[in-house]
Write an enzyme that holds these catalytic residues in place. Structure first.
Site, short mmCIF file in Angstrom:
data_model
loop_
_atom_site.label_atom_id
_atom_site.label_comp_id
_atom_site.label_asym_id
_atom_site.label_seq_id
_atom_site.Cartn_x
_atom_site.Cartn_y
_atom_site.Cartn_z
N GLY B 335 0.83 -1.20 0.00
CA GLY B 335 0.00 0.00 0.00
C GLY B 335 0.86 1.25 0.00
N SER B 336 0.42 2.26 0.72
CA SER B 336 1.03 3.59 0.60
C SER B 336 2.47 3.67 1.06
CB SER B 336 0.21 4.61 1.38
OG SER B 336 -1.08 4.65 0.83
#
Lengths: 395, 617
Positions: B335-336
């Site tokens: 993810g981020s």
């Protein structure tokens, strides 16, 4: 210079001793080897045995006491005139027979490992069969001398008058021994009696016939049943059942193999560490073989050979002096010690089945030692008297 | 003489009147026979002792010569400061031989003075004794009785009892003494070594454990089993019949003792990491979690913990799920946390500068049929701002400035899809698909951490590029004297630029304000990735993560935290993972004596009523 040499030579010239020094030292050496080896063979076993109170010197102590008693008995026997022994011979034989009967009576005789061989006499246990071997020597000599007139008679007469009565007496004694059972002692007294008859001049053809009959019977027995052959000859290959029937013998043979030429050294035997049962009695030779190798075995065998040779030489000397009973007793002792030690060593080496015979003069065992020593005492006495007579003394 | 003989004859009877003829040949014959027998004995003895002795000695050796294995002591595992993590302690195991025993009928007892007469004699043992034994060892007496009487067929088809039975293993020497004091013949105890793990579940996934026989089963106990176990020695001895050693018959080959294994792990930091991780996993009712603490300068692993964990000291059956070393084996889509990498890539390639303004529009972007969304549209924003607010669209735009191959190479340079070579069983290299197959949408999603799978350890390793001069060092669990040479991935300048952005993430306006630490400036990036469940991205299941550096002015630690499927309310990496980072860093920096680089009043939280910035990617 020359004078000194002749003086030295004359000093070295043997002067006849009043007793047989060589025999004395031979026996002393055998007894000493026995004492050391009994200790060596028993030390590990005694140490772990509850019955000995875990004392490693238990058997040494006892054996030393037996030796002391044996030496005293030998000295006493030496100091008794052979005439007395000769007079006592029949009575001693009867006493021995009575003891053999007593040993079979429960309550009087003591049973060990399934055999009734011992009489409990307060502090010591007496094994009458050991004494009986000596009594048979005396008695057989007396019997042979007594039957001299029938010795070389016709075949029928010699058998009925000499062999048959002797066989009857021996059958009674033999039966008593087999009831114990003590097959080893039975074999030894039979050989002693037969030896005395043979040396006494009994018709050798009869012996030849006896041996032939025994041989035929043996072969017939085996031929009739191969299974029996296997049983009889089982001792020849203990490796077939090395953890069962062949256990003791296989370990004895291993002890010999481990000894090689000069042995693993005194005290270094592994077989005596509870592997080989009866190491200090019947299988003492195996421990000697392991710790001293072939060298040790050769020394012990040579000592026995010398002992036997001396016994026969004394006998020959006595014969020359026309002391026929003495001659037969001396040679009887030779046959006894020689044959029994041969059987014992043969068993140790796997030449014959286990008999339960100890090694004379060496193995642990009070009655055996004392009986052997009395016999040696008498043998030395006969020799002593021989020497006295040669020197012109009366005995 | 003749007179003398006559005297006897006259005295006793005429029986002795005739003198026997003792012929000389008979004497010689008997003597020769006897001496001949002795010669036979000499020959036989010679045969046994000089001819057949090899066979006989072999027979003897088979009976009492034994080669004993000398067991080496297993090496100790310590942390970097020498604190023990796994040690061997002597314990006793009780055994007996059912084959040599005979259970007496109920009510019957062995005679008091019983003594084993022969080797083969069975040891009589009464039911009472079995019961006493079982009671003292806290085992079922019925079961023990059953085992004592169980037979099985041997090769010959005979029913035999087993030769050896462990009654109970690994009891304390004092207990064993009491058992032996029962004086049941045929029951023995044997010294064994039991592995003891002082740190228990805290260190379980690093150290692992051994089985009852001392073989490594998990963790470093397995990985370094050969080194820890050492090499057994041997000793050939002669034993007497009771089993005592009498002598050595060959030179003793001493065992090679197991070596001490010093790990790079710092026990104190590990405790801290595990405690914080476990608290976070418990609080968020997560399925699990993992944390890795790396030394930012060397790549040494200072802590690696997973939740749930297990107690390696317990011999109870361990749930396989608890044994999973998530930090190394479990792959997740980051993810981020990937955005920092995307930014570094673009900066390093010179495509953007920190101040470059990128138009993210209304927070949506369409690539083919797919639409990429920002939760908090940032409009036209600088690279720094995009990072702070975790804009997906911004990251995608930067990624699409790169060639597929460049991007793939970059991933591999920082270790994605590359083995970690820690030696751990089941360690995963992660997954980066070959760039030739990348479609534009895939290249786009990778920029914010979808379509690439990594382990927590790989993520921590990748973040090394920000810690120093842009180098990646191989991660290691063994304590290093000097750091292994690293690989330059980005320039020192880029590294410094990204560090600054990472710090902004933790400051008010960033997604990870809860990552802040009193007295230290920190930096990091949150991640909240949707989980792929049966091939579809779940609406509820998330992986909340945070990867950060501290202190940011001169990074000493890299901490990667991953929480698997936290409760929906706590699904954000900034909420569930960042606090773990904060607490671990706070404690660790103090333990390591790192001087603070900020005043103790540096915590700047968003004002009341102002919601945290949360990203959802």
């Amino acid at each position: 210079m020359r004078q000194i040499f002749y003086q030295a030579m004359s000093r070295m010239k043997p002067t006849m001793s009043s007793y047989d020094q060589a025999l004395f030292w031979c026996v002393t050496l055998l007894l000493s080897i026995g004492l050391v080896m009994v200790y060596s063979a028993s030390i590990a076993m005694a140490e772990v045995d509850k019955d000995t109170g875990f004392r490693s010197y238990y058997f040494l102590q006892r054996h030393a006491v037996f030796l002391l008693v044996g030496v005293l008995a030998a000295v006493a026997a030496f100091n008794v005139s052979t005439e007395k022994w000769r007079l006592w011979a029949p009575s001693l034989f009867i006493i021995g027979t009575v003891l053999l009967v007593l040993v079979l009576i429960p309550g009087i005789g003591r049973e060990v490992n399934g055999s009734r061989r011992w009489l409990s006499l307060f502090v010591i246990n007496l094994q009458p069969s050991e004494l009986m071997k000596f009594f048979v020597v005396l008695y057989a000599a007396d019997y042979t001398v007594r039957k001299a007139h029938s010795m070389d008679a016709k075949l029928g007469e010699s058998i009925s008058k000499v062999l048959f009565p002797m066989a009857l007496v021996m059958a009674v004694v033999g039966a008593l021994l087999l009831l114990e059972p003590d097959f080893g002692a039975f074999t030894v007294i039979t050989v002693i009696a037969m030896g005395a008859l043979f040396l006494g001049g009994f018709n050798w053809r009869v012996f030849l016939g006896l041996i032939a009959i025994l041989g035929v019977a043996f072969v017939g027995l085996i031929a009739s049943s191969p299974y029996r052959l296997a049983r009889v000859l089982g001792f020849l290959d203990p490796w077939q059942d090395p953890y069962g029937k062949g256990y003791q013998l296989s370990h004895s043979l291993i002890a010999f193999g481990r000894g090689e030429w000069h042995g693993v050294g005194l005290g270094a035997s592994v077989e005596k560490l509870s592997y080989l049962p009866e190491a200090h009695t019947d299988f003492l030779m195996a421990i000697i073989a392991e710790e001293f190798g072939f060298a040790g075995i050769a020394v012990v065998i040579c000592l026995f050979m010398f002992l036997v040779f001396r016994a026969f030489a004394i006998g020959v000397q006595a014969t020359k002096l026309e002391r026929h009973w003495h001659a037969l007793v001396a040679q009887g002792v030779g046959i006894w010690i020689g044959f029994q030690s041969f059987i014992n060593m043969g068993v140790n080496m796997g030449l014959m089945p286990t008999k339960g015979l100890t090694l004379p003069l060496l193995s642990f065992g009070g009655s055996g030692i004392v009986a052997n020593m009395i016999a040696i005492g008498v043998l030395m006495r006969i020799d002593y008297e021989n020497r006295q007579l040669i020197r012109g003394y009366r005995v | 003489m003749i007179r003398h003989a006559r005297a006897i004859a006259g005295r006793r009877s005429d029986k002795y009147a005739v003198k026997p003829r003792l012929e000389r040949w008979r004497v010689w014959f008997v003597l020769s026979c006897l001496l001949g027998l002795f010669i036979v004995l000499l020959g036989r003895s010679l045969y046994l002792q000089a001819w057949n002795e090899d066979f006989l000695q072999n027979q003897g050796d088979a009976r009492y010569r034994r080669t004993l294995k000398l067991e080496p002591n297993r090496g100790v595992i310590t942390d970097r400061n020498g604190e023990p993590l796994a040690i061997s302690t002597p314990v006793q195991s009780i055994w007996l031989s059912p084959r040599s025993m005979q259970v007496l009928p109920i009510g019957q007892n062995r005679p008091k003075d019983w003594k084993q007469a022969t080797e083969d004699e069975l040891v009589p043992i009464s039911v009472d004794e079995v019961k006493k034994l079982a009671a003292m060892l806290a085992i079922s007496s019925d079961e023990l009785l059953k085992k004592l009487n169980t037979t099985r067929k041997n090769k010959q088809g005979e029913e035999v009892k087993s030769d050896f039975l462990w009654v109970k293993r690994h009891i304390s020497p004092a207990d064993a003494k009491r058992v032996l004091a029962l004086n049941v013949p045929g029951v023995y105890s044997q010294t064994e070594y039991r592995r003891y793990y002082p740190a228990g579940e805290v260190m379980a996934h690093v150290v692992g454990f051994t089985n009852l026989d001392g073989k490594g089963q998990e963790g470093f106990e397995l990985t370094k089993d050969a080194m820890l176990a050492g090499k057994p020695g041997s000793r050939t001895v002669i034993r007497d019949r009771r089993g005592y050693i009498v002598e050595d018959v060959s030179t003793i080959v001493p065992p090679q003792e197991g070596q001490t294994l010093q790990l790079s792990i710092d026990r104190r930091i590990q405790y801290l990491a595990y405690r914080e991780l476990k608290a976070a996993v418990d609080n968020s009712q997560a399925a699990g979690g993992a944390i890795v603490v790396l030394d930012a300068r060397t790549g040494e692993v200072l802590a690696m913990a997973n939740a749930p964990s297990y107690n390696p000291n317990s011999r109870a059956k361990i749930d396989p799920a608890h044994k999973r070393n998530r930090a190394l084996t479990d792959l997740y889509e980051p993810g981020s946390t990937m955005k920092a990498i995307t930014v570094a890539m673009a900066l390093n390639a010179g495509k953007v500068k920190p101040s470059t303004v990128i138009q993210t529009g209304g927070g949506t972007m369409t690539i083919g049929p797919a639409t990429i969304r920002d939760d908090h549209p940032v409009g036209a924003a600088t690279v720094e701002h995009i990072m702070q607010k975790s804009s997906n669209v911004g990251a995608v735009k930067m990624a699409l400035m790169m060639e597929r191959e460049e991007m793939s190479n970059f991933f591999h340079d920082i270790g994605f899809g590359e083995k970690l070579n820690t030696g751990f069983p089941g360690e995963s290299p992660g997954r980066v698909r070959p760039w030739k197959n990348w479609r534009p949408i895939e290249q786009a999603t990778m920029s914010y951490g979808y379509g690439v799978s990594v382990s927590v350890m790989q993520m921590a390793r990748a973040y090394q590029i920000f810690a120093g001069n842009g180098e990646v060092h191989p991660v290691t669990f063994t304590k290093l004297v000097a750091p292994a040479p690293g690989k330059q991935v980005i320039s020192a300048e880029t590294a410094a630029q990204v560090r600054k952005m990472l710090e902004m993430v933790t400051l008010p306006g960033g997604t990870a304000t809860r990552a802040q630490v009193v007295g230290y400036r920190v930096g990091g990036k949150t991640g909240t990735a949707k989980k792929l469940v049966n091939g579809v991205y779940s609406d509820t299941a998330r992986v909340g993560s945070f990867v950060g550096l501290a202190p940011i002015s001169n990074p000493r630690l890299i901490v990667a935290v991953m929480i698997d499927e936290p409760s929906f309310a706590l699904r954000y990496g900034g909420l569930v993972a960042a606090p773990v980072f904060s607490n671990v860093v706070a404690g660790s920096l103090r333990l390591l004596g790192v001087p603070p680089d900020a005043p103790t009043t540096n915590i700047l939280l968003p004002g009341n009523g102002v919601e945290d910035v949360k990203e959802d990617a």
